[in-house]
Design an enzyme around this catalytic site. Structure first.
Site, short mmCIF file in Angstrom:
data_model
loop_
_atom_site.label_atom_id
_atom_site.label_comp_id
_atom_site.label_asym_id
_atom_site.label_seq_id
_atom_site.Cartn_x
_atom_site.Cartn_y
_atom_site.Cartn_z
N THR A 132 0.96 -1.24 -0.12
CA THR A 132 -0.04 -0.07 -0.10
C THR A 132 0.76 1.26 0.06
O THR A 132 0.81 2.19 0.94
CB THR A 132 -1.00 0.01 1.20
OG1 THR A 132 0.11 -0.12 2.41
CG2 THR A 132 -1.84 -1.15 1.12
N ASN A 134 1.97 5.01 -1.25
CA ASN A 134 1.58 6.22 -1.76
C ASN A 134 2.28 6.42 -3.17
O ASN A 134 3.16 5.47 -3.57
CB ASN A 134 1.65 7.60 -0.98
CG ASN A 134 3.27 7.92 -0.69
OD1 ASN A 134 4.23 7.49 -1.50
ND2 ASN A 134 3.47 8.26 0.58
N GLN A 135 2.20 7.45 -4.13
CA GLN A 135 2.79 7.48 -5.38
C GLN A 135 4.19 7.37 -5.28
O GLN A 135 5.10 6.74 -6.13
CB GLN A 135 2.20 8.69 -6.15
CG GLN A 135 2.92 8.57 -7.55
CD GLN A 135 2.45 9.58 -8.56
OE1 GLN A 135 1.22 10.10 -8.39
NE2 GLN A 135 2.94 10.23 -9.60
N PHE A 136 4.63 8.39 -4.51
CA PHE A 136 6.25 8.53 -4.09
C PHE A 136 6.88 7.15 -3.79
O PHE A 136 7.82 6.67 -4.44
CB PHE A 136 6.34 9.72 -3.22
CG PHE A 136 8.01 9.61 -2.72
CD1 PHE A 136 8.76 10.48 -3.44
CD2 PHE A 136 8.36 8.94 -1.43
CE1 PHE A 136 9.88 10.67 -2.93
CE2 PHE A 136 9.70 8.99 -1.17
CZ PHE A 136 10.42 10.06 -1.89
N GLU A 137 6.10 6.42 -2.72
CA GLU A 137 6.62 5.37 -2.58
C GLU A 137 6.63 4.24 -3.70
O GLU A 137 7.47 3.21 -3.63
CB GLU A 137 5.95 4.88 -1.34
CG GLU A 137 6.44 5.61 0.07
CD GLU A 137 5.16 5.45 1.16
OE1 GLU A 137 5.40 6.17 2.12
OE2 GLU A 137 4.12 5.07 1.03
N ASP A 207 34.99 11.70 -20.47
CA ASP A 207 34.60 12.82 -19.69
C ASP A 207 34.52 13.96 -20.45
O ASP A 207 35.14 15.09 -20.53
CB ASP A 207 36.08 13.21 -18.71
CG ASP A 207 35.81 14.45 -17.90
OD1 ASP A 207 34.80 14.67 -17.30
OD2 ASP A 207 36.69 15.26 -17.30
N ASP A 215 20.60 9.63 -30.16
CA ASP A 215 20.23 9.14 -31.49
C ASP A 215 20.88 7.99 -32.39
O ASP A 215 20.25 7.50 -32.79
CB ASP A 215 19.90 10.56 -32.45
CG ASP A 215 19.05 11.61 -31.66
OD1 ASP A 215 18.12 11.27 -30.78
OD2 ASP A 215 19.19 12.68 -31.84
P1 ATP Z 1 18.49 10.60 -24.64
O1 ATP Z 1 19.19 10.82 -25.97
O2 ATP Z 1 17.25 10.01 -25.31
O3 ATP Z 1 18.42 11.68 -23.79
P2 ATP Z 1 20.44 9.21 -22.96
O4 ATP Z 1 20.38 10.42 -22.15
O5 ATP Z 1 20.42 7.86 -22.62
O6 ATP Z 1 19.42 9.24 -24.10
P3 ATP Z 1 22.97 9.43 -23.76
O7 ATP Z 1 23.46 9.91 -22.42
O8 ATP Z 1 23.58 10.05 -24.85
O9 ATP Z 1 21.43 9.33 -23.91
O10 ATP Z 1 23.56 7.96 -23.72
C1 ATP Z 1 23.54 6.94 -24.92
C2 ATP Z 1 24.69 6.52 -25.03
O11 ATP Z 1 25.79 7.27 -25.40
C3 ATP Z 1 25.35 5.67 -23.71
O12 ATP Z 1 24.62 4.11 -23.83
C4 ATP Z 1 26.78 5.40 -24.20
O13 ATP Z 1 27.06 4.28 -24.86
C5 ATP Z 1 27.08 6.62 -25.06
N1 ATP Z 1 27.37 7.82 -24.34
C6 ATP Z 1 27.14 8.97 -23.89
N2 ATP Z 1 27.71 9.85 -23.28
C7 ATP Z 1 28.95 9.28 -22.77
C8 ATP Z 1 30.17 9.28 -22.25
N3 ATP Z 1 30.16 10.68 -21.51
N4 ATP Z 1 31.06 8.52 -22.04
C9 ATP Z 1 30.85 7.39 -22.69
N5 ATP Z 1 29.55 7.05 -23.40
C10 ATP Z 1 28.76 7.78 -23.55
MG MG Z 2 1.68 5.48 5.15
#
Ligand code: ATP
Ligand code: MG
Ligand code: PLP
Ligand code: NA
Ligand code: MG
Length: 292
Positions: A132, A134-137, A207, A215
């Site tokens: 039971t 709530n939505q958060f839980e 990084d 995409d």
């Molecule tokens: P959307 O594009 O729908 O927001 P998302 O946020 O999951 O999706 P990304 O964060 O671009 O999309 O991740 C998609 C893929 O891109 C990851 O699974 C990874 O393989 C690769 N990727 C994206 N950024 C990095 C990164 N900084 N280092 C290594 N791989 C990355």
């Molecule tokens: Mg409660």
């Protein structure tokens, strides 16, 4: 037949919450109620003040000590004891029904320690016969694996979470992606378990912030699942490997362009797509998927 309930909840001196709001109504309905008070408070949290009531073990005299509550009324070790009690009782009593009213928070606010959430998610909720929240839980109770099953039930046979904030076993230099593919037409087995293959990928993180990677990921997953329709592991590995090649090549190029000590610009971080043609055509697999 006598019906007996073990009720593990808060006790309040004044008012009705926890065991105080469960015991009497259940007794009125004819149930025998055994209660364990998880905490003893002056009143419920809706009052302007809240005190923990402690009993000091003085000889011949039970002194009541009243202290303001600054810790949470539920902690990890207590919840783990509850889990082991339920496990033992379920073994000893076939047909035992466990009702779990998770105490986590509400309206986006957590009011228990964060380390309780994985215990709820992984241990408490799976044991519960009646839940039971709530939505958060409810949102906090569901694991990403279950999210994929819910998405399967809405239609898609293949679901890939392209990035998650799950911690990687290899450390914070990795991001975790998850995939799930239905393995039969009937998704739910008679025992309620799902028939799907779940796959996990630990992706070495680069990084920088890339745009268009989501995409490219979707496009590559379409291509590689087309070639390996019943083998998500292979399609997933090839997809993520393409991503690695493209992202690493882009990162190296962007840093060269920016020069030492400078952060690459968005223009310099545009994906090196054409330069990655060979990797797109025939990606060497550089990341291995794990079947869960
Ligand atoms: P959307 O594009 O729908 O927001 P998302 O946020 O999951 O999706 P990304 O964060 O671009 O999309 O991740 C998609 C893929 O891109 C990851 O699974 C990874 O393989 C690769 N990727 C994206 N950024 C990095 C990164 N900084 N280092 C290594 N791989 C990355
Ligand atoms: Mg409660
Ligand atoms: N206050 C205390 C001390 C509680 O133990 C609880 C729930 O267990 C609450 C408040 C909240 O009760 P409810 O979730 O029924 O609003
Ligand atoms: Na995505
Ligand atoms: Mg994104």
């Amino acid at each position: 037949m006598e019906c007996r309930i073990l009720s593990i909840q808060s006790h309040v001196v004044r008012g009705y919450v926890g065991n105080k709001s469960a015991t009497f109504p259940l007794q009125v309905l004819g149930f025998e109620v055994d209660s364990i008070n998880s905490v003893q408070f002056s009143n419920h949290t809706g009052w302007f003040c809240l005190f923990r009531v402690e009993r000091n073990a003085f000889p011949f005299r039970a002194a009541l000590q009243i202290s303001p509550v600054n810790e949470s009324f539920l902690d990890k070790s207590f919840l783990e004891v509850v889990v082991s009690i339920i496990q033992e009782l379920k073994k000893a009593t076939p047909g035992l029904v466990y009702v779990c009213d998770p105490v986590m928070g509400d309206h986006g606010l957590l009011y228990v320690p964060e380390n309780l959430l994985p215990v709820y998610k992984n241990e408490v909720v799976p044991l519960a016969d009646i839940l039971t929240p709530n939505q958060f839980e409810a949102e906090e109770s569901i694991s990403v694996l279950q999210v994929m099953d819910l998405l399967h039930e809405m239609g898609p046979d293949t679901v890939v979470l392209t990035s998650t904030d799950l911690p990687s076993k290899h450390g914070d230099q990795f991001l975790v992606a998850l995939g799930s593919q239905k393995t039969s037409k009937v998704f739910r087995n008679p025992d309620g378990t799902s028939s799907s293959q779940k796959i996990c990928m630990d992706i070495p993180q680069v990084d920088a912030v890339f745009v268009g990677t989501g995409d490219l990921f979707a496009a590559m997953l379409l291509a590689w699942t087309h070639h390996h329709p019943k083998d998500l592991k292979t399609a997933f590995e090839k997809t993520v490997s393409v991503m690695q090649h493209v992202v690493k090549r882009t990162f190296t190029y962007a840093n060269e362009m920016a020069g030492p000590g400078n952060k690459p610009s968005a223009a310099q971080l545009e994906l090196r797509m054409i330069q990655s043609k060979a990797d797109i055509e025939n990606p060497s697999v550089v990341v291995e998927a794990k079947v869960l």
